[in-house]
Design a protein around this motif. Sequence first.
Motif, PDB file in Angstrom:
ATOM      1  N   ASP A 174       0.839  -1.208   0.000  1.00 50.52           N
ATOM      2  CA  ASP A 174       0.000   0.000   0.000  1.00 50.52           C
ATOM      3  C   ASP A 174       0.864   1.244   0.000  1.00 50.52           C
ATOM      4  O   ASP A 174       1.810   1.342   0.787  1.00 50.52           O
ATOM      5  CB  ASP A 174      -0.897  -0.006   1.243  1.00 50.52           C
ATOM      6  N   THR A 218     -12.222   1.766   0.598  1.00 49.66           N
ATOM      7  CA  THR A 218     -11.722   3.120   0.322  1.00 49.66           C
ATOM      8  C   THR A 218     -12.462   3.720  -0.872  1.00 49.66           C
ATOM      9  O   THR A 218     -12.915   4.878  -0.835  1.00 49.66           O
ATOM     10  CB  THR A 218     -10.206   3.071   0.031  1.00 49.66           C
ATOM     11  N   GLY A 233      -4.914   7.655 -10.849  1.00 48.19           N
ATOM     12  CA  GLY A 233      -4.479   6.324 -10.405  1.00 48.19           C
ATOM     13  C   GLY A 233      -5.521   5.308 -10.838  1.00 48.19           C
ATOM     14  O   GLY A 233      -5.806   4.329 -10.139  1.00 48.19           O
ATOM     15  N   VAL A 236      -7.320   1.144  -5.846  1.00 52.38           N
ATOM     16  CA  VAL A 236      -8.498   1.930  -5.459  1.00 52.38           C
ATOM     17  C   VAL A 236      -9.159   2.546  -6.694  1.00 52.38           C
ATOM     18  O   VAL A 236     -10.377   2.448  -6.888  1.00 52.38           O
ATOM     19  CB  VAL A 236      -8.106   3.035  -4.448  1.00 52.38           C
ATOM     20  N   ALA A 268      -4.509   7.536 -16.157  1.00 53.03           N
ATOM     21  CA  ALA A 268      -3.557   6.466 -15.824  1.00 53.03           C
ATOM     22  C   ALA A 268      -2.325   6.597 -16.702  1.00 53.03           C
ATOM     23  O   ALA A 268      -2.330   7.324 -17.709  1.00 53.03           O
ATOM     24  CB  ALA A 268      -4.213   5.104 -16.029  1.00 53.03           C
ATOM     25  N   ARG A 273       1.035  10.225 -19.184  1.00 50.92           N
ATOM     26  CA  ARG A 273       2.451  10.212 -19.565  1.00 50.92           C
ATOM     27  C   ARG A 273       2.651  10.773 -20.975  1.00 50.92           C
ATOM     28  O   ARG A 273       3.703  11.325 -21.276  1.00 50.92           O
ATOM     29  CB  ARG A 273       3.000   8.782 -19.524  1.00 50.92           C
ATOM     30  N   SER A 283       2.050  10.853  -6.000  1.00 49.17           N
ATOM     31  CA  SER A 283       3.133  11.532  -6.738  1.00 49.17           C
ATOM     32  C   SER A 283       4.026  12.331  -5.797  1.00 49.17           C
ATOM     33  O   SER A 283       5.127  12.722  -6.179  1.00 49.17           O
ATOM     34  CB  SER A 283       2.547  12.460  -7.810  1.00 49.17           C
ATOM     35  N   TYR A 287       4.711  11.308  -2.397  1.00 50.84           N
ATOM     36  CA  TYR A 287       5.168  10.577  -1.200  1.00 50.84           C
ATOM     37  C   TYR A 287       6.694  10.467  -1.110  1.00 50.84           C
ATOM     38  O   TYR A 287       7.236  10.383  -0.020  1.00 50.84           O
ATOM     39  CB  TYR A 287       4.550   9.171  -1.142  1.00 50.84           C
ATOM     40  N   PHE A 311     -10.231  12.090   3.585  1.00 54.22           N
ATOM     41  CA  PHE A 311     -10.897  11.085   4.428  1.00 54.22           C
ATOM     42  C   PHE A 311      -9.940   9.939   4.704  1.00 54.22           C
ATOM     43  O   PHE A 311      -8.950   9.745   4.002  1.00 54.22           O
ATOM     44  CB  PHE A 311     -12.170  10.561   3.753  1.00 54.22           C
ATOM     45  N   LEU A 312     -10.270   9.180   5.740  1.00 55.01           N
ATOM     46  CA  LEU A 312      -9.512   7.972   6.089  1.00 55.01           C
ATOM     47  C   LEU A 312     -10.471   6.799   6.144  1.00 55.01           C
ATOM     48  O   LEU A 312     -11.482   6.853   6.865  1.00 55.01           O
ATOM     49  CB  LEU A 312      -8.878   8.124   7.471  1.00 55.01           C
ATOM     50  N   GLY A 352       4.738   2.667 -11.069  1.00 54.63           N
ATOM     51  CA  GLY A 352       3.567   2.374 -11.907  1.00 54.63           C
ATOM     52  C   GLY A 352       3.615   0.984 -12.516  1.00 54.63           C
ATOM     53  O   GLY A 352       3.037   0.749 -13.574  1.00 54.63           O
ATOM     54  N   ASN A 378       2.312  -1.783 -11.271  1.00 56.79           N
ATOM     55  CA  ASN A 378       1.169  -2.645 -10.928  1.00 56.79           C
ATOM     56  C   ASN A 378      -0.071  -2.218 -11.700  1.00 56.79           C
ATOM     57  O   ASN A 378      -0.252  -1.037 -12.014  1.00 56.79           O
ATOM     58  CB  ASN A 378       0.878  -2.587  -9.423  1.00 56.79           C
ATOM     59  N   GLY A 383      -4.150  -2.895 -10.954  1.00 51.82           N
ATOM     60  CA  GLY A 383      -4.987  -3.472  -9.903  1.00 51.82           C
ATOM     61  C   GLY A 383      -4.206  -3.547  -8.594  1.00 51.82           C
ATOM     62  O   GLY A 383      -3.181  -2.882  -8.415  1.00 51.82           O
TER      63      GLY A 383
END
Length: 339
Positions: free
Chosen positions: A49, A135, A156, A161, A180, A202, A250, A252, A277-278, A326, A328, A330
Motif C-alpha cells: 500500500d 476506500t 491512479g 483503489v 492512468a 504520460r 506523486s 510521497y 478522508f480515512l 507504476g 502494478n 490493480g
Amino acid sequence: MSNEVNHQVRLAARPQGTPGPEVWEHTTEPVPEPGEGRIVVRISHISLDPAMRGWMNEGRSYAPPVGIGEVMRALGLGEVVASRNTDFAVGDTVTGVLGVQEYVESDGRGLQKVSPTADVPPERYLALLGMTGMTAYFGLFDVGALKEGDTVVVSGAAGAVGSVVGQLAKVKGARVVGIAGGPEKCAWITGELGFDAAIDYRSENVSQRLKELAPEGVDVYFDNVGGDILDAVLGRLAMHARVVICGAISQYNAEGGMTGPKNYMNLLVNRARMEGFLVGDYLPRWGEAGTELAGWLAEGRLRSREDVVDGTVADFPEVFLKLFRGENTGKLVLRLNRA
Ligand code: NDP
C-alpha cells in the motif's frame, strides 16, 4: 513449529526520497508460540500500500510512525496455525495488520475472519473485498456524494483503489474518465472495466484532454495522486464539485517536501469543496459496504484484479517500489512462497 524460522523485514532508517535497500533490515526469529488468549498466524499474503511510505516518516500523522528496528507495518492475510483464543480456531483465515514477516503472534483484536473459496481467491480480501474496496466505496459515495449523471474523474485509475472507483461510478450511472499511465492501462479501464474515457498522463496533455472529455466540467474528482494532475483537474471543476482527497502518491517520495495545489481558488469560483478522508473512520460500516461490493462482484457488475507477485518476505522492498514506478495494475499483493 518451534524448529521453523520467522523471516522478517524491519525498518532500519527513515528514507529520504525513494526508499532504497539501506532503509531495511532482514532478520529472523523463532516462530512464536501463542500466549494465553492469543493466536499465531502464518502469513501467506502481504498487501502493498502506498500509505506504507507515509508510515516510514517521522512526525505526526493519523497513525504513529513505524519505529526504527520494528517489523514493517503491513496489512496481510494468513491462516491461524495455533490458538489459545476461543474466538479463533486453527485453520481460520484472517486479515488485518500482520506485518512484513512470515508469522505473527496476536491477541486477535483488529483481525477479521474471511472465507476464500474456489471463486474468491484469498488476495481478493486485500483488494475489492478489503480495505481497497472500502476506500473506493466510502470515498466516492460518502465524501464524493456521487449522483447519477455526474461526470467523475479518477486518477491512479488502473491502480487498486482507482479501478474500483471508476467501476462504482458506472454502477451508479455516472460518466467516468480515468487518468492512468500508459496505453495498456488506459485500454484496460476503457475496455474491460467500462470507463467512458481514459487520459494517458504520460503522453497526453491532461488539461487539454479534460477540456475535450468534460466540456461541462468535473462534478467529482477522486484524487489518488496529487501534484500536477490535481492542479489540472482543479482547473476544470463544475459548479458545486466535490474533490475527494484519497491520497497523493506523486508526492510521497518528494525530497524537500510535498507540493500543494496551485489552482485551489477554483474551489471558490465554483463553490466547490475539497475533503480528505480515512477509510479506517468508516470501520463500523465496512460490513454493509462489503455485502454490497460482494453482491455487485457476484452479479458481474464489478471486477477485481489482483496483481500477485510470488516471492519471499526478502522481496518486499523491491515489490513495494513497483507502486511508485507504476508497475502494478490493480491491487499489488506479495504472495509468500515457502520451501
Ligand atoms: P495503486 O494500486 O493505485 O498504486 C499506485 C499507482 O499510482 C501506480 O500503479 C501508478 O499508476 C500511480 N502512480 C505512482 N506514481 C505516480 C505519479 N508520480 N503520478 C501519478 N501516478 C502515479 O495504489 P492504491 O490504489 O493502493 O492507492 C491509491 C491511493 O489511495 C494512494 O494515494 C493511497 O495512499 C491512497 N489510499 C488512501 C486511503 C485513505 O483512507 N485515504 C486508503 C487506501 C489508499 P500509473 O502507472 O497510472 O502512474
